[in-house]
Design an enzyme around this catalytic site. Structure first.
Site, PDB file in Angstrom:
ATOM      1  N   GLU A 118       0.712  -1.286   0.084  1.00 48.69           N
ATOM      2  CA  GLU A 118      -0.064   0.004  -0.086  1.00 48.69           C
ATOM      3  C   GLU A 118       0.858   1.207  -0.019  1.00 48.69           C
ATOM      4  O   GLU A 118       0.461   2.375   0.259  1.00 48.69           O
ATOM      5  CB  GLU A 118      -0.993  -0.165   1.040  1.00 48.69           C
ATOM      6  CG  GLU A 118      -2.034  -1.171   1.303  1.00 48.69           C
ATOM      7  CD  GLU A 118      -2.919  -1.033   0.247  1.00 48.69           C
ATOM      8  OE1 GLU A 118      -2.921  -0.253  -0.642  1.00 48.69           O
ATOM      9  OE2 GLU A 118      -3.755  -2.207   0.190  1.00 48.69           O
ATOM     10  N   HIS A 141      -2.854   2.083   8.325  1.00 50.36           N
ATOM     11  CA  HIS A 141      -3.898   1.310   7.760  1.00 50.36           C
ATOM     12  C   HIS A 141      -4.184   0.085   8.418  1.00 50.36           C
ATOM     13  O   HIS A 141      -3.142  -0.716   8.858  1.00 50.36           O
ATOM     14  CB  HIS A 141      -3.704   1.056   6.277  1.00 50.36           C
ATOM     15  CG  HIS A 141      -4.608  -0.040   5.490  1.00 50.36           C
ATOM     16  ND1 HIS A 141      -5.892   0.233   5.412  1.00 50.36           N
ATOM     17  CD2 HIS A 141      -4.348  -1.243   5.244  1.00 50.36           C
ATOM     18  CE1 HIS A 141      -6.449  -0.911   5.021  1.00 50.36           C
ATOM     19  NE2 HIS A 141      -5.469  -1.736   4.787  1.00 50.36           N
ATOM     20  N   HIS A 143      -7.479  -3.054   9.516  1.00 50.06           N
ATOM     21  CA  HIS A 143      -8.691  -3.801   9.217  1.00 50.06           C
ATOM     22  C   HIS A 143      -9.752  -3.755  10.534  1.00 50.06           C
ATOM     23  O   HIS A 143     -10.195  -4.843  10.910  1.00 50.06           O
ATOM     24  CB  HIS A 143      -8.635  -5.117   8.822  1.00 50.06           C
ATOM     25  CG  HIS A 143      -7.705  -5.320   7.449  1.00 50.06           C
ATOM     26  ND1 HIS A 143      -6.991  -6.347   6.947  1.00 50.06           N
ATOM     27  CD2 HIS A 143      -7.359  -4.277   6.697  1.00 50.06           C
ATOM     28  CE1 HIS A 143      -6.337  -6.065   6.023  1.00 50.06           C
ATOM     29  NE2 HIS A 143      -6.594  -4.857   5.645  1.00 50.06           N
ATOM     30  N   GLU A 171     -16.716  11.566  23.062  1.00 52.05           N
ATOM     31  CA  GLU A 171     -15.549  11.861  22.744  1.00 52.05           C
ATOM     32  C   GLU A 171     -15.183  12.108  21.278  1.00 52.05           C
ATOM     33  O   GLU A 171     -14.200  12.787  20.620  1.00 52.05           O
ATOM     34  CB  GLU A 171     -14.380  10.674  22.900  1.00 52.05           C
ATOM     35  CG  GLU A 171     -14.069  10.815  24.422  1.00 52.05           C
ATOM     36  CD  GLU A 171     -13.255  11.868  24.751  1.00 52.05           C
ATOM     37  OE1 GLU A 171     -12.059  11.942  24.255  1.00 52.05           O
ATOM     38  OE2 GLU A 171     -13.571  12.836  25.584  1.00 52.05           O
ATOM     39  N   HIS A 212     -12.994  -3.007   3.780  1.00 51.89           N
ATOM     40  CA  HIS A 212     -11.725  -3.602   3.602  1.00 51.89           C
ATOM     41  C   HIS A 212     -10.996  -2.933   5.295  1.00 51.89           C
ATOM     42  O   HIS A 212     -10.484  -3.786   5.851  1.00 51.89           O
ATOM     43  CB  HIS A 212     -10.961  -2.767   2.751  1.00 51.89           C
ATOM     44  CG  HIS A 212      -9.557  -3.095   2.570  1.00 51.89           C
ATOM     45  ND1 HIS A 212      -8.945  -3.448   1.393  1.00 51.89           N
ATOM     46  CD2 HIS A 212      -8.589  -3.181   3.515  1.00 51.89           C
ATOM     47  CE1 HIS A 212      -7.605  -3.472   1.686  1.00 51.89           C
ATOM     48  NE2 HIS A 212      -7.544  -3.483   2.983  1.00 51.89           N
TER      49      HIS A 212
HETATM   50  O1  2HA Z   1      -0.975  -5.128   3.527  1.00 51.42           O
HETATM   51  O2  2HA Z   1      -3.877  -4.734   4.381  1.00 51.42           O
HETATM   52  O3  2HA Z   1      -4.657  -3.452   2.286  1.00 51.42           O
HETATM   53  C1  2HA Z   1      -2.242  -5.843   3.496  1.00 51.42           C
HETATM   54  C2  2HA Z   1      -3.377  -4.810   3.180  1.00 51.42           C
HETATM   55  C3  2HA Z   1      -3.350  -4.351   1.977  1.00 51.42           C
HETATM   56 ZN    ZN Z   2      -5.830  -3.748   3.965  1.00 52.27          ZN
END
Ligand code: 2HA
Ligand code: ZN
Length: 274
Positions: A118, A141, A143, A171, A212
């Site tokens: 990414e 980033h 999940h 908050e 995602h």
């Molecule tokens: O690196 O999360 O979006 C793995 C991920 C791709």
């Molecule tokens: Zn991801």
């Protein structure tokens, strides 16, 4: 003088601690998630000889605006679970080359690895954030489970989504008064998703990738982590509230406006009906 031990550098230790926390919270299964952290060159020079480039790694987009900048990043295919025990394999310190077409590896990725898949979204987001906030250092980033789930059950309208988050925990408005950006579903790892994410990053520090995960940005790892943590908590409360049944009361728009005034933050224009 590059005479200090890189494995004791605060930015390496913080990356180890943060990835470990994120893994333990269930936000980064397998190789899910990635972090990039802009480092101060003079600080890195205490630990590494900056003229010693270990490898040159091509990148699939134009990073010219960040030429010469140094980042510590998570590795492509590496597991957050493993960073704490294998920082030198799972993390890398890279410098964007003069042409912006490659990165120079200064440390890490010891088994031949490369930066996160990414990287386009990360570097483009850094460019966007730095254009509006010169203090920004981190793009993160992951999940986050409840946020990810909410992208199935809540309309993907930024204003509506933001209002729901603000209503779930007092908050939230204080932590992200600008709201939550949402991009369409796009193929991860592409320049296209990088462009969409970084466009949102000009006005938001939180950007949702439907079905995602989420992107967060901040001036340090704590701030980016805390931002995602707060949004994820709101999404968790949303999940409980939905599971418990009928909503009998919520935080009103007048109360949210009062909150903004008390904490000296400006809720995004047009998001409150007051
Ligand atoms: O690196 O999360 O979006 C793995 C991920 C791709
Ligand atoms: Zn991801």
């Amino acid at each position: 003088m590059a005479n200090l031990n890189i494995l004791e550098a605060p930015f390496v230790l913080e990356m180890m601690e943060t990835t470990n926390n994120m893994y333990r919270l269930g936000w980064d299964e397998r190789n899910g998630g990635n972090i990039s952290y802009l480092l101060d060159e003079a600080l890195v020079a205490n630990y590494l000889d900056l003229s010693n480039v270990l490898r040159e790694i091509p990148i699939p987009f134009d990073g010219l605006e960040l030429a010469g900048k140094i980042f510590i990043v998570t590795g492509s295919g590496e597991y957050f679970k493993n960073v704490i025990n294998n920082p030198e394999r799972c993390l890398g310190i890279i410098r964007i080359s003069e042409t912006g077409k490659s990165v120079e590896l200064l440390w890490g990725f010891s088994t031949g690895g490369v930066p996160t898949s990414e990287l386009p979204s990360h570097l483009m987001s850094h460019i966007s954030r730095l254009s509006v906030d010169p203090e920004n250092r981190v793009v993160m980033h992951c999940h986050a489970s409840h946020l990810l789930a909410m992208t199935f059950t809540h309309p993907l309208d930024e204003r509506a989504f933001t209002r729901t988050m603000w209503q779930m925990c007092t908050e939230c408005l204080v932590v992200f008064p600008e709201g939550v950006g949402i991009i369409p579903w796009l193929v991860p790892g592409t320049t296209e998703i990088g462009q969409a994410t970084s466009n949102k990053m000009k006005e938001n520090r939180l950007v949702l990738w439907p079905h995602h995960g989420v992107y967060g940005a901040g001036k340090d790892l704590d701030e980016a982590f805390g931002l995602i943590e707060t949004a994820e908590k709101a999404a968790q409360i949303f999940t409980y509230v939905r599971a418990q049944g009928e909503i009998l009361q919520t935080i009103t728009d007048e109360q949210l406006a009062a909150l903004g005034e008390a904490f000296k933050v400006t809720p995004r224009e047009g998001y409150l009906e007051v």
